[in-house]
Scaffold this motif. Structure first.
Motif, mmCIF file in Angstrom:
data_model
loop_
_atom_site.group_PDB
_atom_site.id
_atom_site.type_symbol
_atom_site.label_atom_id
_atom_site.label_comp_id
_atom_site.label_asym_id
_atom_site.label_seq_id
_atom_site.Cartn_x
_atom_site.Cartn_y
_atom_site.Cartn_z
ATOM 1 N N GLU A 77 0.823 -1.208 0.000
ATOM 2 C CA GLU A 77 0.000 0.000 0.000
ATOM 3 C C GLU A 77 0.860 1.263 0.000
ATOM 4 O OE1 GLU A 77 -3.756 0.660 2.762
ATOM 5 O OE2 GLU A 77 -2.701 -1.179 3.221
ATOM 6 N N TYR A 80 2.443 1.787 -3.262
ATOM 7 C CA TYR A 80 1.442 2.098 -4.288
ATOM 8 C C TYR A 80 1.083 3.579 -4.232
ATOM 9 C CZ TYR A 80 -2.341 1.680 -7.579
ATOM 10 O OH TYR A 80 -3.114 1.835 -8.695
ATOM 11 N N ARG A 81 0.962 4.082 -3.006
ATOM 12 C CA ARG A 81 0.613 5.506 -2.865
ATOM 13 C C ARG A 81 1.721 6.408 -3.393
ATOM 14 N NH1 ARG A 81 -2.488 3.835 2.146
ATOM 15 N NH2 ARG A 81 -4.607 4.236 1.459
ATOM 16 N N ARG A 83 3.625 5.784 -6.009
ATOM 17 C CA ARG A 83 3.986 5.393 -7.378
ATOM 18 C C ARG A 83 4.061 6.614 -8.302
ATOM 19 N NH1 ARG A 83 -1.221 5.399 -6.675
ATOM 20 N NH2 ARG A 83 -2.697 5.724 -8.363
ATOM 21 N N LEU A 86 0.777 5.690 -14.031
ATOM 22 C CA LEU A 86 -0.679 5.647 -14.110
ATOM 23 C C LEU A 86 -1.079 4.176 -14.104
ATOM 24 C CD1 LEU A 86 -3.370 7.070 -14.483
ATOM 25 C CD2 LEU A 86 -3.036 6.899 -16.943
ATOM 26 N N SER A 87 -1.830 3.772 -13.118
ATOM 27 C CA SER A 87 -2.143 2.353 -13.019
ATOM 28 C C SER A 87 -3.553 2.145 -12.505
ATOM 29 C CB SER A 87 -1.147 1.669 -12.101
ATOM 30 O OG SER A 87 -1.193 2.290 -10.836
ATOM 31 N N GLU A 88 -4.105 0.999 -12.893
ATOM 32 C CA GLU A 88 -5.467 0.662 -12.516
ATOM 33 C C GLU A 88 -5.403 -0.362 -11.396
ATOM 34 O OE1 GLU A 88 -7.607 -1.128 -15.714
ATOM 35 O OE2 GLU A 88 -9.545 -0.915 -14.703
ATOM 36 N N LEU A 89 -6.024 -0.032 -10.266
ATOM 37 C CA LEU A 89 -5.994 -0.914 -9.104
ATOM 38 C C LEU A 89 -6.900 -2.114 -9.359
ATOM 39 C CD1 LEU A 89 -4.970 -1.202 -6.295
ATOM 40 C CD2 LEU A 89 -6.593 0.485 -5.534
ATOM 41 N N LEU A 90 -6.356 -3.315 -9.204
ATOM 42 C CA LEU A 90 -7.149 -4.513 -9.499
ATOM 43 C C LEU A 90 -7.581 -5.247 -8.240
ATOM 44 C CD1 LEU A 90 -4.987 -6.008 -12.397
ATOM 45 C CD2 LEU A 90 -7.030 -4.612 -12.611
ATOM 46 N N ASP A 91 -6.743 -5.249 -7.233
ATOM 47 C CA ASP A 91 -7.073 -6.044 -6.049
ATOM 48 C C ASP A 91 -6.266 -5.578 -4.841
ATOM 49 O OD1 ASP A 91 -8.285 -8.171 -4.631
ATOM 50 O OD2 ASP A 91 -6.444 -9.334 -4.805
ATOM 51 N N ILE A 92 -6.910 -5.693 -3.681
ATOM 52 C CA ILE A 92 -6.190 -5.468 -2.426
ATOM 53 C C ILE A 92 -6.294 -6.759 -1.646
ATOM 54 C CG2 ILE A 92 -6.049 -4.101 -0.318
ATOM 55 C CD1 ILE A 92 -7.519 -1.883 -1.745
ATOM 56 N N SER A 93 -5.189 -7.310 -1.230
ATOM 57 C CA SER A 93 -5.264 -8.610 -0.557
ATOM 58 C C SER A 93 -5.329 -8.423 0.947
ATOM 59 C CB SER A 93 -4.071 -9.483 -0.933
ATOM 60 O OG SER A 93 -3.110 -9.443 0.082
ATOM 61 N N ARG A 101 -0.971 -3.454 3.303
ATOM 62 C CA ARG A 101 -1.514 -4.590 2.550
ATOM 63 C C ARG A 101 -0.896 -4.676 1.164
ATOM 64 N NH1 ARG A 101 -7.638 -2.886 3.029
ATOM 65 N NH2 ARG A 101 -6.583 -0.912 2.717
ATOM 66 N N VAL A 103 -1.089 -4.774 -2.786
ATOM 67 C CA VAL A 103 -1.970 -4.176 -3.769
ATOM 68 C C VAL A 103 -1.532 -4.656 -5.148
ATOM 69 C CG1 VAL A 103 -2.543 -1.981 -4.845
ATOM 70 C CG2 VAL A 103 -2.404 -2.128 -2.362
ATOM 71 N N LEU A 108 -1.009 1.451 -16.753
ATOM 72 C CA LEU A 108 -1.745 1.966 -17.912
ATOM 73 C C LEU A 108 -0.857 2.843 -18.785
ATOM 74 C CD1 LEU A 108 -5.133 2.877 -16.226
ATOM 75 C CD2 LEU A 108 -4.628 0.879 -17.609
ATOM 76 N N ARG B 79 -14.143 -6.599 2.784
ATOM 77 C CA ARG B 79 -13.010 -6.141 3.589
ATOM 78 C C ARG B 79 -13.507 -5.182 4.675
ATOM 79 N NH1 ARG B 79 -10.994 -9.544 0.885
ATOM 80 N NH2 ARG B 79 -9.418 -9.344 -0.739
ATOM 81 N N ILE B 97 -6.797 3.904 -3.415
ATOM 82 C CA ILE B 97 -6.980 2.635 -2.707
ATOM 83 C C ILE B 97 -8.319 2.639 -1.979
ATOM 84 C CG2 ILE B 97 -6.097 1.224 -0.810
ATOM 85 C CD1 ILE B 97 -3.298 1.899 -1.698
ATOM 86 N N PHE B 100 -11.191 2.408 -4.372
ATOM 87 C CA PHE B 100 -11.306 1.021 -4.825
ATOM 88 C C PHE B 100 -12.086 0.194 -3.802
ATOM 89 C CE2 PHE B 100 -9.734 -3.333 -4.549
ATOM 90 C CZ PHE B 100 -9.883 -3.789 -5.841
ATOM 91 N N PHE B 146 -9.988 0.042 -10.116
ATOM 92 C CA PHE B 146 -10.218 1.480 -10.053
ATOM 93 C C PHE B 146 -8.980 2.292 -10.386
ATOM 94 C CE2 PHE B 146 -10.456 5.646 -8.062
ATOM 95 C CZ PHE B 146 -11.637 6.098 -8.635
ATOM 96 N N TYR B 147 -9.175 3.371 -11.106
ATOM 97 C CA TYR B 147 -8.212 4.481 -11.176
ATOM 98 C C TYR B 147 -9.021 5.705 -11.558
ATOM 99 C CZ TYR B 147 -8.038 4.194 -16.352
ATOM 100 O OH TYR B 147 -8.336 4.209 -17.688
#
Lengths: 340, 450
Positions: A77, A80-81, A83, A86-93, A101, A103, A108, B79, B97, B100, B146-147
């Protein structure tokens, strides 16, 4: 274009450094830059928890990883903050590390990001499976650590590139010796025992395995608690399985007993070996057989001839001597003018 | 404030077993159960069981199985984003985040909402969060990712085009892009902030769906029942301890079910030999009472339970050495706490195992008798076990049936005589204790009788 084509034959690749500042990140950047991202889908993460821009120990700069558009990456996390991509968030585990966590996102556009991913072998395996299943990733690349501080073993990958160089030692002979030993360990054969996958789930103790694959024990809780001259018998064709580290003490104990030396000694992967080269080679020469449950193929070595304090070794000589010893392609990525 | 579930999770009566057997999909549900407080109002408790009964009907229909699996798969992604929602309600602008997290929660909400609307379940209503999804999915992809999408603004789209084509100085462009992104996040925040309470409600209710499905399934898995409510007397028939039952089952042994009833007007005295399961019965009673007041299934064939303000369990094996108290001192303190609660006008359940059992029989008998007399005067549910001969007191008495043909019978039966059972020697003998020791003890007993 060295070794890029070979990489495409594998589904997972780890890039491990024998020491800090061996140019692991440069190697990773080099590979990521050269992979034809359009034709294959690439996922990348790092098992190191030390994702700082400046190496805290040596104060040398630690580059961020440059990702092309379309690469799927997993980081913490915190990173990621921070970075620059330009990126698309897909999942947070649900899995957390000291940096938050994990990410997973898709690039993109081209850009830079610091990677800090799974911290245990089990979670690294889950990462590979999830990327392959959920995001159809063809090649998972792991920026791995080989230090004994790292719990995530890069041996889960099918192929490996090992980074070595002047930060190991300033003597070429010494570097070659250390690197050759690591290559030797990585080359240990895969065990042919039945039920390899189930054996991997054992977490503690030293076990014996019968001829037909039945597991008995644990005969010791760990190599540290066993008696100096413990007696244990194993039927012909049986094996000894160590879930933890292969220590000098244990190897010395069994190498003095010819009855035991004949038996196959199984460890999880090459990172579990903590014995001196002399002792290990001596044992193997005596006829001892050490096998692993997880094997990775070493496909290339990369060298960084510059030590953290600025001393530079003769790159060509280092490459020649290494190649002469390990017989695996060796590259100095910076020197040979491969642009990063 | 009442006891929280997590405060009793590691108590000796074994509620952790029940919790660990709860098949929850989301970690959030577990956290919410642990944070929940014991219910003392019978109206709350009966409402909780009404919900559980509704879910029980739902999970018991086999044709619902695939629907339940679908719901559970959705909830698996749930979550704990309470902190995110609190931050937004306090005025901070969410980052990617957090957006999302809200988007994926809203998508789970909509799916589970549709699933639930096709069932008979009425007790949980999920809010409609379609507009939140629309806000966070401007391109209408309906994928959990998301973005700050290009579709949010045309100038963002322009500048990103310029950056990727590499025509302009990238550092400057990236700065401009980040300004636009920040502006868009601010706009999203304004629209979200009025919906935060609904999103929070969705989060809590989704966790409730998860919990109720798990509790309802546990009824069947562990053979639990939904109890009825009573104001004067607690009674169980066929009560058992689920954890011990499972251990016995793995040893291929049968658990003997216990029937027991006690009222608020008089204490219940249980006598019986050693190893007769008296302490286990008390612990199981404590377990059942907590399960009742946290709305779980009850391990019995039938149960009718009185809700109490406070539960006191005093079993001798809890030495409080950390506080420097001996077992006797610790026990006196526990009983004293219990009595002061009873005298403070609270309806309590007191479960006391062998009061003063570790001291000399003469004083011990006096203390135990006196305790029963004090409890008698209060409106309290109390169960006391003892070894002592407590004669001059009239209260309800049960006795462990005890050794029969060399086998322990753990059942309770109404006791007629008031004398304590003399089975200690027989049991010690049956255990194969040193024969010299036992025979001299027998002789000693004979001497005393004379």
């Amino acid at each position: 274009m060295p070794f890029i084509e070979e990489i495409l034959n594998y589904g997972t690749l780890s890039i491990a450094g024998l020491e800090k500042n061996t140019g692991k990140t440069e190697s990773l950047n080099y590979i990521l830059n050269r992979l034809t991202i359009n034709s294959i889908r690439v996922g990348v993460t790092s098992t190191g928890v030390d994702g700082e821009r400046i190496d805290q120990v040596t104060r040398t700069s630690k580059p961020e990883i440059f990702l092309k558009e379309g690469v799927v990456f997993t980081t913490s996390e915190k990173h990621y903050r921070e970075r620059k991509i330009l990126s698309e968030l897909l999942d947070i585990s649900d899995e957390t590390t000291s940096l938050g966590r994990l990410v997973t996102a898709k690039a993109l556009s081209g850009g830079k990001v610091m990677l800090s991913g799974p911290v245990s072998t089990a979670s690294l395996k889950r990462w590979i499976i999830s990327l392959k299943k959920r995001y159809n990733v063809d090649l998972c690349i792991i920026d791995g650590a080989l230090s004994r501080l790292s719990l995530a073993s890069p041996a889960v990958s099918e192929a490996m590139i090992l980074a070595t160089g002047a930060s190991l030692s300033l003597s070429i002979r010494e570097i070659v010796n250390k690197t050759a030993y690591a290559a030797e360990l990585i080359g240990l054969p895969l065990s042919q025992i039945t039920g390899r996958e189930t054996l991997l789930d054992y977490e503690q103790g030293i076990w014996t395995i019968g001829r037909d694959g039945e597991v008995c024990g644990p005969i010791f809780e760990s190599a540290f608690t066993m008696e100096k001259r413990s007696i244990f018998r194993i039927e012909d064709g049986g094996a000894i399985y160590l879930t933890g580290a292969l220590t000098e003490r244990f190897l010395k104990m069994i190498s003095t007993d010819t009855n035991l030396t004949e038996k196959e000694l199984i460890i999880k992967d090459f990172t579990r070996i903590f014995v001196t080269p002399a002792l290990l080679r001596n044992y193997l020469k005596k006829g001892g057989k050490i096998t692993v449950l997880q094997k990775t193929k070493l496909i290339a070595l990369t060298v960084n001839p510059i030590s953290p304090n600025g001393y530079t070794l003769d790159s060509n000589r280092l490459i020649d001597e290494l190649y002469g010893r390990v017989n695996i392609p060796v590259y100095d990525i910076k020197k040979n003018g491969y642009k990063i | 404030m009442g006891t929280r579930f997590k405060d009793i999770l590691d108590s000796t009566f074994g509620i952790r077993f029940i919790f660990s057997k709860l098949n929850l999909s989301s970690a959030l549900s577990g956290s919410l159960i642990k944070e929940s407080r014991v219910m003392t109002d019978v109206a709350d408790i009966s409402e909780a069981y009404r919900e559980l009964a509704e879910f029980n009907n739902f999970v018991n229909l086999t044709h619902n199985n695939s629907l339940i699996e679908k719901i559970k798969i959705e909830l698996f992604e749930l979550r704990d984003i309470r902190n995110t929602l609190i931050r937004i309600s306090e005025g901070s602008i969410p980052d990617d985040i957090e957006l999302f997290e809200i988007k994926s929660l809203s998508m789970i909400n909509q799916k589970v909402k549709t699933f639930l609307e096709s069932t008979e379940i009425n007790c949980i209503k999920l809010p409609d969060l379609e507009d939140v999804i629309n806000l966070l999915d401007p391109e209408g992809n309906r994928i959990t990712s998301f973005y700050i999408y290009d579709a949010y603004s045309s100038d963002l789209k322009e500048i990103r085009k310029e950056i990727s084509s590499g025509y302009i100085e990238s550092e400057d462009a990236i700065y401009k892009m980040s300004l636009i992104e920040d502006r868009i996040r601010g706009e999203i925040y304004l629209k979200l902030s009025v919906r935060v309470s609904d999103i929070y409600e969705s989060l809590i209710n989704l966790a409730r769906v998860d919990t109720l499905i798990a509790k309802a399934r546990q009824l069947k898995d562990l053979n639990l029942i939904i109890p009825s409510h009573s104001i004067n007397s607690t009674s169980y028939s066929g009560m058992f301890n689920p954890e011990v039952k499972e251990i016995l089952k793995s040893d291929r042994k049968e658990y003997q079910l216990i029937d027991i009833e006690f009222t608020v007007s008089e204490p219940l005295l249980i006598t019986g030999s050693n190893m007769g399961g008296k302490s286990l019965t008390l612990k199981t009673l404590a377990l059942c009472q907590y399960l009742y007041q946290f709305g779980f299934g009850i391990p019995a064939r039938e149960a009718s339970i009185v809700a109490v303000d406070k539960i006191f369990l005093s079993v001798g094996d809890e030495q409080d050495y950390r506080k420097g108290l001996s077992s006797f001192a610790a026990e006196i303190k526990r009983i004293d706490n219990m009595l002061s609660a009873a005298k403070g006008g609270k309806l309590i359940l007191s479960l006391t195992d062998e009061p003063a059992g570790s001291t000399n029989p003469k004083e011990g008998t006096a203390l135990a008798t006196a305790l029963l007399k004090v409890l008698m005067k209060k409106r309290a549910l109390s169960v006391v076990t003892t070894h002592y001969n407590i004669e001059n007191i009239v209260c309800k008495r049960l006795k462990v049936v005890g050794f029969e043909n060399g086998v322990m019978n753990y059942k309770l039966s109404t006791a007629i005589d008031t004398s304590a059972p003399g089975e200690a020697l027989r049991i010690a003998e049956a255990m194969g204790a040193d024969s010299e020791w036992i025979s001299i003890a027998k002789a000693e007993l004979g001497v005393n009788k004379r």
